[in-house]
Design a protein around this motif. Structure first.
Motif, PDB file in Angstrom:
ATOM      1  N   ASP A 223      72.189   0.823  55.197  1.00 38.59           N
ATOM      2  CA  ASP A 223      70.953   1.130  54.480  1.00 38.59           C
ATOM      3  C   ASP A 223      70.952   0.424  53.110  1.00 38.59           C
ATOM      4  OD1 ASP A 223      68.640   3.459  54.648  1.00 38.59           O
ATOM      5  OD2 ASP A 223      69.195   2.983  52.587  1.00 38.59           O
TER       6      ASP A 223
ATOM      7  N   ALA B  61      66.980   1.829  60.664  1.00 38.19           N
ATOM      8  CA  ALA B  61      67.617   3.113  60.386  1.00 38.19           C
ATOM      9  C   ALA B  61      67.772   3.921  61.667  1.00 38.19           C
ATOM     10  CB  ALA B  61      66.803   3.899  59.362  1.00 38.19           C
TER      11      ALA B  61
ATOM     12  N   LEU C 210      72.800   8.462  54.753  1.00 37.24           N
ATOM     13  CA  LEU C 210      72.141   7.230  55.154  1.00 37.24           C
ATOM     14  C   LEU C 210      73.103   6.375  55.966  1.00 37.24           C
ATOM     15  CD1 LEU C 210      70.562   6.358  51.696  1.00 37.24           C
ATOM     16  CD2 LEU C 210      69.335   7.273  53.674  1.00 37.24           C
TER      17      LEU C 210
ATOM     18  N   ASN D 106      66.677   8.129  55.502  1.00 42.92           N
ATOM     19  CA  ASN D 106      65.645   7.152  55.179  1.00 42.92           C
ATOM     20  C   ASN D 106      64.476   7.305  56.162  1.00 42.92           C
ATOM     21  OD1 ASN D 106      64.061   4.861  54.655  1.00 42.92           O
ATOM     22  ND2 ASN D 106      65.843   3.620  54.160  1.00 42.92           N
TER      23      ASN D 106
END
Length: 322
Positions: free
Chosen positions: A102, A133, A98, A139
């Motif tokens: 995040d 993102a 990620l 994600n």
């Protein structure tokens, strides 16, 4: 029998106490400054050791920037070395699949990690990031704007050399103002073996102290600014984010980079966006690729600073040159 002090005696006593305090206070301040500098040096040494341990385990130094022009999750060398830094608890909270900003990484990224901090620098700072993102981050929500107040790092790697277009810069090996973006000890998105540092690990910079971010500091004075890159994910200064910037000198009079190209230019304690910058009297710390920490000052001239930054320019630099 007289008890207590007369007004005259009390006044004399007060003057003597103030005089004593005037002698003691500078000593206390000097001792604190020395202790902060020593801890700052030790923190940088630990970062160097962690980078070298990462190199042994992974076959190369960590990427200075993850997600640079390739859509991968945003990250930096700071997050990569956490397990080698004795920061296992924070490392377990951090998911490299990620982006560092995040929500799932928020708890880790907002944690102040001691080795990334120089105690001589201003305290209680954070780099505010607002972003969606990235393309390949795990994600699936690519629409929500995430926000994080990322804890800072006072140490940074290089992703190039920024030099003036004239003067001493004409003697540099490469032409142009921005040099050697892919010729640093740390590269983008991938590891870099130590074998590529052909100029020698003892005379090539791995990290420098560049304290005070995200604020702007020029010649010891803080200036008003929103930060070098605003609140974008490539904002520098967060230990978990992109941990590199172009290294370069500044005009000693104004603190502005890339300088004038003459003898007035400054490499240390003039500009905390491109140069070596610490909150110590007389200089700041740099980390070499062999893990050694050196304290540098005015003796580090801008051209030597540039030669130390590239890993393979072929220019011999002696340890006595800086």
């Amino acid at each position: 029998m007289r008890y207590g002090l007369s007004r005259t005696e009390f006044a004399v006593s007060a003057v003597l106490c103030l005089a004593a305090a005037g002698l003691v206070l500078p000593r206390v301040q000097a001792a604190r400054a020395d202790a902060a500098r020593a801890q700052c040096t030790e923190n940088l040494r630990k970062l160097g050791q962690a980078c070298l341990e990462f190199e042994k385990a992974q076959g190369g130094l960590p990427p200075r920037r993850g997600g640079f022009n390739n859509g991968e999750p945003y990250s930096g060398w700071g997050a990569a070395i956490l397990p080698h830094l004795g920061e296992e608890a924070t490392a377990k909270k951090y998911n490299p699949k990620l982006d560092f900003f995040d929500p799932a990484n928020k708890a880790a990224v907002e944690t102040r990690v001691k080795p990334f901090l120089c105690p001589a620098a201003p305290a209680e700072r954070a780099v505010r990031i607002e972003s969606q993102a990235s393309t390949k981050a795990a994600n699936p929500d690519k629409d929500t704007v995430f926000t994080v107040a990322a804890a800072v790092s006072d140490y940074i790697a290089s992703n190039g050399v920024l030099l003036p277009r004239g003067g001493y810069a004409l003697n540099f090996n490469d032409a142009g103002q921005m040099n050697g973006n892919q010729r640093q000890p740390m590269g983008d998105n991938d590891v870099t073996p130590l074998a590529k540092i052909t100029d020698g690990t003892s005379t090539t910079l791995l990290l420098i102290e560049q304290a005070g971010r995200p604020a702007v500091w020029r010649n010891g004075k803080k200036r008003d600014s929103d930060g070098q890159f605003g609140m974008s994910p490539n904002a520098r200064g967060a230990w978990a984010g992109w941990g590199s910037i172009a290294f370069g000198p500044a005009d000693a009079a104004t603190g502005e980079s890339p300088g004038r190209g003459d003898a007035t230019d400054c490499a240390v304690n003039c500009n905390n966006w491109f140069g070596v910058y610490g909150f110590h009297a007389g200089g700041a710390n740099v980390l070499m690729c062999d893990g050694a920490v050196k304290f540098v000052g005015p003796k580090l001239d801008p051209l030597t600073f540039a030669y130390l930054t590239l890993r393979d320019d072929g220019h011999a630099v002696s340890p006595n040159d800086f």
